[in-house]
Design a protein around this motif. Sequence first.
Motif, PDB file in Angstrom:
ATOM      1  N   ILE A 196      15.821  45.707 -78.258  1.00  0.00           N
ATOM      2  CA  ILE A 196      16.425  44.854 -79.341  1.00  0.00           C
ATOM      3  C   ILE A 196      17.785  44.795 -79.197  1.00  0.00           C
ATOM      4  O   ILE A 196      18.565  45.759 -79.331  1.00  0.00           O
ATOM      5  N   GLY A 197      18.265  43.605 -78.691  1.00  0.00           N
ATOM      6  CA  GLY A 197      19.780  43.215 -78.327  1.00  0.00           C
ATOM      7  C   GLY A 197      20.543  42.941 -79.609  1.00  0.00           C
ATOM      8  O   GLY A 197      19.873  42.822 -80.525  1.00  0.00           O
ATOM      9  N   VAL A 198      21.690  42.534 -79.277  1.00  0.00           N
ATOM     10  CA  VAL A 198      22.739  41.878 -80.205  1.00  0.00           C
ATOM     11  C   VAL A 198      23.137  40.666 -79.729  1.00  0.00           C
ATOM     12  O   VAL A 198      23.021  40.226 -78.331  1.00  0.00           O
ATOM     13  N   HIS A 239       8.962  47.900 -81.390  1.00  0.00           N
ATOM     14  CA  HIS A 239       9.437  46.642 -81.001  1.00  0.00           C
ATOM     15  C   HIS A 239      10.176  46.830 -79.732  1.00  0.00           C
ATOM     16  O   HIS A 239      10.720  45.666 -79.178  1.00  0.00           O
ATOM     17  N   GLY A 240      10.716  47.717 -79.470  1.00  0.00           N
ATOM     18  CA  GLY A 240      11.890  47.943 -78.409  1.00  0.00           C
ATOM     19  C   GLY A 240      12.846  49.060 -78.701  1.00  0.00           C
ATOM     20  O   GLY A 240      12.603  49.681 -79.884  1.00  0.00           O
ATOM     21  N   ILE A 241      13.835  49.170 -77.854  1.00  0.00           N
ATOM     22  CA  ILE A 241      14.824  50.236 -77.999  1.00  0.00           C
ATOM     23  C   ILE A 241      16.249  49.572 -78.239  1.00  0.00           C
ATOM     24  O   ILE A 241      16.461  48.401 -78.038  1.00  0.00           O
ATOM     25  N   ALA A 242      17.214  50.336 -78.690  1.00  0.00           N
ATOM     26  CA  ALA A 242      18.645  49.566 -78.803  1.00  0.00           C
ATOM     27  C   ALA A 242      19.476  50.419 -78.467  1.00  0.00           C
ATOM     28  O   ALA A 242      19.506  51.657 -78.392  1.00  0.00           O
ATOM     29  N   ILE A 243      20.674  49.927 -78.868  1.00  0.00           N
ATOM     30  CA  ILE A 243      22.012  50.640 -78.663  1.00  0.00           C
ATOM     31  C   ILE A 243      22.540  50.797 -79.943  1.00  0.00           C
ATOM     32  O   ILE A 243      22.553  49.430 -80.811  1.00  0.00           O
ATOM     33  N   LEU A 244      22.821  51.942 -80.515  1.00  0.00           N
ATOM     34  CA  LEU A 244      23.254  51.853 -82.181  1.00  0.00           C
ATOM     35  C   LEU A 244      24.232  52.740 -82.270  1.00  0.00           C
ATOM     36  O   LEU A 244      24.391  53.716 -81.562  1.00  0.00           O
TER      37      LEU A 244
END
Length: 305
Positions: A196-198, A239-244
């Motif tokens: 899950i991107g930005v 639904h996905g992984i992300a950078i946070l």
Amino acid sequence: MDVNRLALLRELAERGTVGAVADAMKVTPSAVSQQLKVLEREAGYTLVAPAGRGVELTVAGRALAQAATEIAVAIEKAEGRWREYMERPAGQVRLATFPTGGEMLLPGTLTRMAGTPEVELLCSDEDGVTVDFADLTPDHDVVIADSPTTNASWHERGLQVVPLMSEPLDVALPEGHPLARKASLSPRDVVSETWIGVPHDYPFDRVLSQVVAATGEPVRIAQRISDNGIVEALVAAGHGIAILPRFTTREHGNGLVTRPLVGIRAKRDIAALLRPDRFERPSVRLVVQALRDEARAVADAHHAI
């Protein structure tokens, strides 16, 4: 009556001769005499009379010289009080911040500033991706900005840049994800995952670019979402992984866990941007110090966990 001419009369009372007054005031004796004559016309009395080869003050002259001393004392007191007032933090300070910066720093900063009611801190949130942080400085006294690295253009524009903190950027995973068993993750661990991107050019997107550069493999971005809260929800739902960001990501009891990403630079630097003249105001300096203290407290609290 002119206070400068009154000062000349006072000097004459203390120094005794026109020549001594001229030397002290760095003017000619004739200039001193001319100003004393003007003062006599203003006062309506003879203030100086001949005495031998010099002059002396008349009774009226001595009375006015004493008044001149009292006026000088009053002026010094007034100037001292004004300097004290100008050095005391007071007035409005306008602050702009990006959303997660405000979430981290504003509650505690406002609490710290509550002890100085003379300073009114007015805060607003801005999207630092659609608006250049530096462009906010003409209309705000303090701008909280984030960047993967300190932006060189900030210095080129002559802005005062006050570092506040560095915040790690972690990998956010669904709670039951196999990678959640690891204490930290490398680019090789995560490159093949669904992300899950930005939106393009957001700071977190640059971390994924580093993952691609470190592994030589592309990443699959299923969605591009700008709001961190929505990203958290999508990750928690699987639904996905992300950078946070580490300090503002909620990972307790909501199906989400975070893990450090090692082997690449995964952090953002947060700073206060100001015009140099604004930084000279005591009220603005007080707000910046409150931000620095709060940033340190936030970082220390997370390191202690």
